[in-house]
Motif scaffolding. Sequence first.
Motif, PDB file in Angstrom:
ATOM      1  N   PRO A   1       8.233  66.578  39.079  1.00  0.00           N
ATOM      2  CA  PRO A   1       8.490  67.803  38.887  1.00  0.00           C
ATOM      3  C   PRO A   1       7.850  68.831  37.608  1.00  0.00           C
ATOM      4  O   PRO A   1       7.986  69.914  37.833  1.00  0.00           O
ATOM      5  CB  PRO A   1       9.930  68.255  39.236  1.00  0.00           C
ATOM      6  N   SER A   2       7.631  67.997  36.788  1.00  0.00           N
ATOM      7  CA  SER A   2       7.328  68.679  35.442  1.00  0.00           C
ATOM      8  C   SER A   2       5.539  68.816  35.435  1.00  0.00           C
ATOM      9  O   SER A   2       5.164  69.157  34.324  1.00  0.00           O
ATOM     10  CB  SER A   2       7.620  67.719  34.263  1.00  0.00           C
ATOM     11  N   THR A   3       5.067  68.324  36.332  1.00  0.00           N
ATOM     12  CA  THR A   3       3.713  68.544  36.517  1.00  0.00           C
ATOM     13  C   THR A   3       3.188  69.694  37.406  1.00  0.00           C
ATOM     14  O   THR A   3       3.458  69.729  38.493  1.00  0.00           O
ATOM     15  CB  THR A   3       2.956  66.946  36.828  1.00  0.00           C
ATOM     16  N   PHE A   4       2.021  70.292  36.824  1.00  0.00           N
ATOM     17  CA  PHE A   4       1.414  71.215  37.654  1.00  0.00           C
ATOM     18  C   PHE A   4      -0.055  70.830  37.793  1.00  0.00           C
ATOM     19  O   PHE A   4      -0.676  70.158  37.234  1.00  0.00           O
ATOM     20  CB  PHE A   4       1.418  72.848  37.098  1.00  0.00           C
ATOM     21  N   ILE A   5      -0.610  71.388  39.083  1.00  0.00           N
ATOM     22  CA  ILE A   5      -2.047  71.212  39.215  1.00  0.00           C
ATOM     23  C   ILE A   5      -2.830  72.460  39.065  1.00  0.00           C
ATOM     24  O   ILE A   5      -2.459  73.524  39.963  1.00  0.00           O
ATOM     25  CB  ILE A   5      -2.121  70.815  40.825  1.00  0.00           C
ATOM     26  N   LEU A   6      -3.835  72.389  38.319  1.00  0.00           N
ATOM     27  CA  LEU A   6      -4.719  73.696  38.134  1.00  0.00           C
ATOM     28  C   LEU A   6      -5.720  73.188  38.979  1.00  0.00           C
ATOM     29  O   LEU A   6      -6.508  72.601  39.020  1.00  0.00           O
ATOM     30  CB  LEU A   6      -5.215  73.731  36.612  1.00  0.00           C
ATOM     31  N   MET A   7      -6.164  74.425  39.865  1.00  0.00           N
ATOM     32  CA  MET A   7      -7.049  74.137  41.111  1.00  0.00           C
ATOM     33  C   MET A   7      -8.518  74.457  40.615  1.00  0.00           C
ATOM     34  O   MET A   7      -9.483  74.492  41.509  1.00  0.00           O
ATOM     35  CB  MET A   7      -6.697  75.053  42.503  1.00  0.00           C
ATOM     36  N   GLY A   8      -8.666  75.105  39.620  1.00  0.00           N
ATOM     37  CA  GLY A   8      -9.783  75.532  39.281  1.00  0.00           C
ATOM     38  C   GLY A   8     -10.106  76.979  39.837  1.00  0.00           C
ATOM     39  O   GLY A   8      -9.383  77.763  39.503  1.00  0.00           O
ATOM     40  N   ILE A   9     -11.348  77.069  40.365  1.00  0.00           N
ATOM     41  CA  ILE A   9     -11.515  78.342  40.981  1.00  0.00           C
ATOM     42  C   ILE A   9     -11.442  78.209  42.753  1.00  0.00           C
ATOM     43  O   ILE A   9     -12.381  77.782  43.425  1.00  0.00           O
ATOM     44  CB  ILE A   9     -12.978  79.020  40.930  1.00  0.00           C
TER      45      ILE A   9
ATOM     46  N   SER B   1      13.514  76.341  36.607  1.00  0.00           N
ATOM     47  CA  SER B   1      13.235  75.321  37.542  1.00  0.00           C
ATOM     48  C   SER B   1      12.163  76.126  38.274  1.00  0.00           C
ATOM     49  O   SER B   1      12.077  77.294  38.565  1.00  0.00           O
ATOM     50  CB  SER B   1      14.418  74.822  38.281  1.00  0.00           C
ATOM     51  N   PHE B   2      11.166  75.253  38.965  1.00  0.00           N
ATOM     52  CA  PHE B   2      10.070  75.959  39.597  1.00  0.00           C
ATOM     53  C   PHE B   2       9.967  75.341  40.995  1.00  0.00           C
ATOM     54  O   PHE B   2      10.216  74.323  41.426  1.00  0.00           O
ATOM     55  CB  PHE B   2       8.750  75.714  38.936  1.00  0.00           C
ATOM     56  N   CYS B   3       9.805  76.418  41.732  1.00  0.00           N
ATOM     57  CA  CYS B   3       9.793  76.023  43.149  1.00  0.00           C
ATOM     58  C   CYS B   3       8.267  75.982  43.811  1.00  0.00           C
ATOM     59  O   CYS B   3       7.274  75.774  42.922  1.00  0.00           O
ATOM     60  CB  CYS B   3      10.438  77.226  44.372  1.00  0.00           C
ATOM     61  N   ALA B   4       8.067  76.033  44.984  1.00  0.00           N
ATOM     62  CA  ALA B   4       6.930  76.054  45.611  1.00  0.00           C
ATOM     63  C   ALA B   4       6.359  74.498  45.371  1.00  0.00           C
ATOM     64  O   ALA B   4       6.732  73.468  45.147  1.00  0.00           O
ATOM     65  CB  ALA B   4       5.797  76.942  45.057  1.00  0.00           C
ATOM     66  N   ASN B   5       4.800  74.360  45.382  1.00  0.00           N
ATOM     67  CA  ASN B   5       4.231  73.181  45.198  1.00  0.00           C
ATOM     68  C   ASN B   5       3.717  72.895  44.030  1.00  0.00           C
ATOM     69  O   ASN B   5       2.753  71.959  43.859  1.00  0.00           O
ATOM     70  CB  ASN B   5       3.189  72.962  46.508  1.00  0.00           C
TER      71      ASN B   5
ATOM     72  N   ALA C   1       1.105  85.088  34.798  1.00  0.00           N
ATOM     73  CA  ALA C   1       1.535  85.863  36.034  1.00  0.00           C
ATOM     74  C   ALA C   1       1.701  85.010  37.388  1.00  0.00           C
ATOM     75  O   ALA C   1       2.605  85.283  38.273  1.00  0.00           O
ATOM     76  CB  ALA C   1       0.357  87.001  36.338  1.00  0.00           C
ATOM     77  N   VAL C   2       0.904  83.837  37.372  1.00  0.00           N
ATOM     78  CA  VAL C   2       1.124  82.744  38.327  1.00  0.00           C
ATOM     79  C   VAL C   2       2.549  81.912  38.273  1.00  0.00           C
ATOM     80  O   VAL C   2       3.127  81.835  39.093  1.00  0.00           O
ATOM     81  CB  VAL C   2      -0.147  82.151  38.678  1.00  0.00           C
ATOM     82  N   LEU C   3       2.503  81.573  36.898  1.00  0.00           N
ATOM     83  CA  LEU C   3       3.373  80.688  36.625  1.00  0.00           C
ATOM     84  C   LEU C   3       5.105  81.221  36.891  1.00  0.00           C
ATOM     85  O   LEU C   3       6.010  80.539  37.520  1.00  0.00           O
ATOM     86  CB  LEU C   3       3.337  80.061  35.240  1.00  0.00           C
ATOM     87  N   TYR C   4       5.090  82.486  36.646  1.00  0.00           N
ATOM     88  CA  TYR C   4       6.688  82.890  36.565  1.00  0.00           C
ATOM     89  C   TYR C   4       6.857  83.292  38.006  1.00  0.00           C
ATOM     90  O   TYR C   4       8.093  83.391  38.304  1.00  0.00           O
ATOM     91  CB  TYR C   4       6.764  84.321  35.633  1.00  0.00           C
ATOM     92  N   LYS C   5       5.891  83.517  38.774  1.00  0.00           N
ATOM     93  CA  LYS C   5       5.894  83.814  40.270  1.00  0.00           C
ATOM     94  C   LYS C   5       6.763  82.443  40.909  1.00  0.00           C
ATOM     95  O   LYS C   5       7.491  82.448  41.997  1.00  0.00           O
ATOM     96  CB  LYS C   5       4.816  84.226  40.983  1.00  0.00           C
ATOM     97  N   MET C   6       6.488  81.142  40.117  1.00  0.00           N
ATOM     98  CA  MET C   6       6.824  79.962  40.895  1.00  0.00           C
ATOM     99  C   MET C   6       8.535  79.919  40.509  1.00  0.00           C
ATOM    100  O   MET C   6       9.105  78.837  41.040  1.00  0.00           O
ATOM    101  CB  MET C   6       5.959  78.884  40.477  1.00  0.00           C
TER     102      MET C   6
END
Length: 313
Positions: free
Chosen positions: A11-19, A169-173, A184-189
Motif C-alpha cells: 500500500p505504500s507504492t504508487f504507479i505512475l502511468m505516464g501519459i 491513508s490512501f484509497c482507490a488503486n 492535485a491527483v495524490l490528495y484526491k486519493m
Amino acid sequence: MAAFNLTRSDPSTFILMGIPGLEAAHIWISIPFCMFYIISLLANFTLLSVVGKEQTLHKPMYLLLCMLALTDIATPTFVVPKALGIFWFNLKGITLAGCLTQMFFLHMVSVMHSATLVTMAFDRYVAICNPLRYATILSNAQIAKLGLVCLIRAVLFILPLPVFMSQQSFCANHIIPHTQCEFAVLYKMACGDITVITIYTLMLMAVILGFDLTLIALSYGLIIRTVLRISSKDAHQKALNTCTTHFCLMVTYYTPSIFSNLTYLFGQGIAPHVHVILGDLYLLIPPMLNPIIYGVRTKELRDKVGKYTCCRR
C-alpha cells in the motif's frame, strides 16, 4: 495486472502511468522530452559557467540570473529522469516517500523561481528608478541574503503539504495517471478529511500567484512611469529593453503555470493526456527558454557567451 497486484500487496507504492491514452507513443514522446531537457541543462550550465568565470558579470542582475538558472536546472531534473524511466523501461512504481519527496522539491523550486522573479523585478526597479542608490541597496551580499530568504520562504510554504499527506491513508488503486507525483491527483486519493489541506493549497496559490504577481506589477508600473519621464531616447530604449527581457521571462513562467492550474480546477472536460502534457510542458519549456531569452536580449552576456563558446581565429 502487475501494477494492480503491486498496489494491493504494497500500500505504500504508487504507479505512475505516464501519459494515459498515449502509452503506445511513449517512445516517440520521450524524444522531445529528452531534447528539451538536454538543451535546458546545456543552456543553464553555460550561463552559470560564463557568469562564474567573468568578473565583470559579478553583479546583482547576473547573480539573480544564476539563481534563476539553478531553479531551471532543478525543475526538470526532478521530473524528466523518472518520466524517461517510464517511457523507456516501464519503471512505473514509486514509493510514497519518493512521491512526497519529488512533490516537495518540485513545488519548493517552483516557489523559489517565483520569488526570484519578484527579486529581479525589484532589482530593475532600483536600477531604473533609484540608480544613484543602486550599489548601496542591492550589493552582492544583499542578493545573497535575499536568495536565502527566498529559499526559506519556499521551504516553509511547501513543507506542510508532504507532512500532511504523509499522515494520510490512501484509497482507490494507487494509480497516478501522470509522469510525476502530481499533488492535485495524490490528495484526491486520500481517504481522510482533506478540508484543511484544500484550504491551505488555495491560500498558497493565492499568495504565490497573487502576492508575487502584484509585487511584480507594482515594480514594473513604477518602472514604466519613470521610463516615460526620461527625455534621453538612448536611456529610454535601454530601460525598455531590460524590462522587455524580464517581461519575457515572466510570461514564459507564469502563463503556463496559471493555465495548467486552471485546467486542473475547471477543465474537467479536458482529456487526461492533455492535462499531463500541459503539466509536463510547463516544467520543460520555461527552463529551456529562459537562458536563451536572456542570452539573446542581453548584449553583455551574449558577448561573454560568444567569447567562451565560439572558436576565434
